[in-house]
Every structure is written in structure tokens, then in C-alpha cells.
Design a protein around this motif. Sequence first.
Motif, PDB file in Angstrom:
ATOM      1  N   ARG A   1       4.280   7.496  16.038  1.00 42.77           N
ATOM      2  CA  ARG A   1       4.860   7.383  14.702  1.00 42.77           C
ATOM      3  C   ARG A   1       4.125   6.306  13.933  1.00 42.77           C
ATOM      4  O   ARG A   1       3.651   5.321  14.498  1.00 42.77           O
ATOM      5  N   THR A   2       4.029   6.530  12.629  1.00 43.32           N
ATOM      6  CA  THR A   2       3.291   5.601  11.783  1.00 43.32           C
ATOM      7  C   THR A   2       3.870   5.634  10.385  1.00 43.32           C
ATOM      8  O   THR A   2       4.527   6.607   9.995  1.00 43.32           O
ATOM      9  N   THR A   3       3.640   4.587   9.616  1.00 37.74           N
ATOM     10  CA  THR A   3       4.069   4.536   8.229  1.00 37.74           C
ATOM     11  C   THR A   3       2.871   4.820   7.338  1.00 37.74           C
ATOM     12  O   THR A   3       1.809   4.215   7.487  1.00 37.74           O
ATOM     13  N   VAL A   4       3.054   5.753   6.411  1.00 33.48           N
ATOM     14  CA  VAL A   4       1.972   6.196   5.535  1.00 33.48           C
ATOM     15  C   VAL A   4       2.346   5.888   4.087  1.00 33.48           C
ATOM     16  O   VAL A   4       3.458   6.208   3.643  1.00 33.48           O
ATOM     17  N   ARG A   5       1.430   5.277   3.367  1.00 33.13           N
ATOM     18  CA  ARG A   5       1.646   5.039   1.942  1.00 33.13           C
ATOM     19  C   ARG A   5       1.611   6.366   1.197  1.00 33.13           C
ATOM     20  O   ARG A   5       0.752   7.215   1.443  1.00 33.13           O
ATOM     21  N   THR A   6       2.537   6.553   0.265  1.00 30.43           N
ATOM     22  CA  THR A   6       2.627   7.794  -0.494  1.00 30.43           C
ATOM     23  C   THR A   6       2.733   7.486  -1.984  1.00 30.43           C
ATOM     24  O   THR A   6       2.967   6.355  -2.381  1.00 30.43           O
ATOM     25  N   SER A   7       2.569   8.518  -2.778  1.00 32.07           N
ATOM     26  CA  SER A   7       2.693   8.396  -4.228  1.00 32.07           C
ATOM     27  C   SER A   7       4.101   8.790  -4.658  1.00 32.07           C
ATOM     28  O   SER A   7       4.668   9.767  -4.143  1.00 32.07           O
TER      29      SER A   7
END
Length: 215
Positions: A191-197
Amino acid sequence: MTQDPRAFIRDVTEVSQPPACPEIDLWLATEVTPLWEATEAALLRVNLPPPYWAFCWAGGQALTRYVLDNPELVRGKRVLDFAAGSGASAIAAALGGAVQVLAADIDPLACAVIPMNAELNGVVVDVADGDIVGQECRWDVVVAGDVCYERPMTDHILPWLRSLAAAGAVVLMADPGRAYLPKTGLRELARTTVRTSLELEDRDAREVVVYRIEG
């Protein structure tokens, strides 16, 4: 279409890198609404689905990151990137040493941009245009990013993905907490945190889980 798809793509996107996988160059849009309107005008159609191909969504970014970080998963293997969108995960597989990579999508513009993105990264990716759900398994690894966002989509593809796993393929799916993610038959790998718009999501970051689908 009113113009060559490759020329249209170059007109409405620019080369940039997804936050979670900056090693990969893609033709990406910066805004949703202008691109959506331009696509409808170019295709002389209205009420089109969102231009998924022009954005690297959170699930696709996390899945691409996982493939890049685990090249042994795809090295020497036949890989399918299902519902490929921009083809980022397919490109990651090719960079990781896959012997054959197929990217499948039902959107003609996705099928046009995937070879363009592959060219940017110096790899070759084959493209399947249309719905391949139901085809017999001929891949060693299947990856699918963020595909459980609607119930009809999930109901259509999940039994097939499970059948591919039962046939011996390693089937990976990345999900950022969509409503129709199945509750069983998944094994968490990362699991990872992804920057989004905020144009695409209701928050500026999403936690994404990479699962292996059990047959």
C-alpha cells in the motif's frame, strides 16, 4: 474523428511524469473539462465518458510503481495491462524486461496514446482495441489499475480476472478505495499514498492498495 488521433493527442496534452512514477514520460492532460469538451468536438459526439487515457489515476500510478520496484515479477514474462488507459503499467512491464506486453482498452484514444507513450520511453507495447473480457488466458502476469469504480464494470470483469488467476496467471489489481472493490478473494501485497488532482478526486492524496487476485 475530425483529425488524426496522434495529432489531436499532441494538441491537447503535454509530456509530463506521474508523481508516483517519475521515471515514466506520458502524454497527459492538465485539466479535465477542456479536454473532455475538445474530445467531444473532435469525435462529433456528446456525453462521452471521461478521458481516462489522458490521466494517470491513483490506482494506475501505484500499480506502475509496484511493477517498477519489482521487475522480477515481469522479467521474461508475457504481461497484460488490462483497462490500460495511458499504458503506464504496460510501459513499466516492458522496462522491467517482459518478453511481450499487451495493453488492452476499449477507448480508441487510449489505444492511440499507448504506442505514443511507449515511444517516449523507448519500449514496444502491443495494443488490443476493444473488450477482451472472456478471452482465454495466454499471459503470465495481468495487471489492472483502479477498475472497480462502477458496479457494472466490476461485475463484468471480476469473474474473468479470477478465472485468469485460476488458470495460473499472477493477477494484480490496485485500488484506491473504490466503492465496488470486492470484499473477498484479494491478498494485499503493498500500500502506498499517491498524490492526486482535485480535478480527478475528492482529495489531494489517496491511499492505494495493490492486491493479488486469488483464483
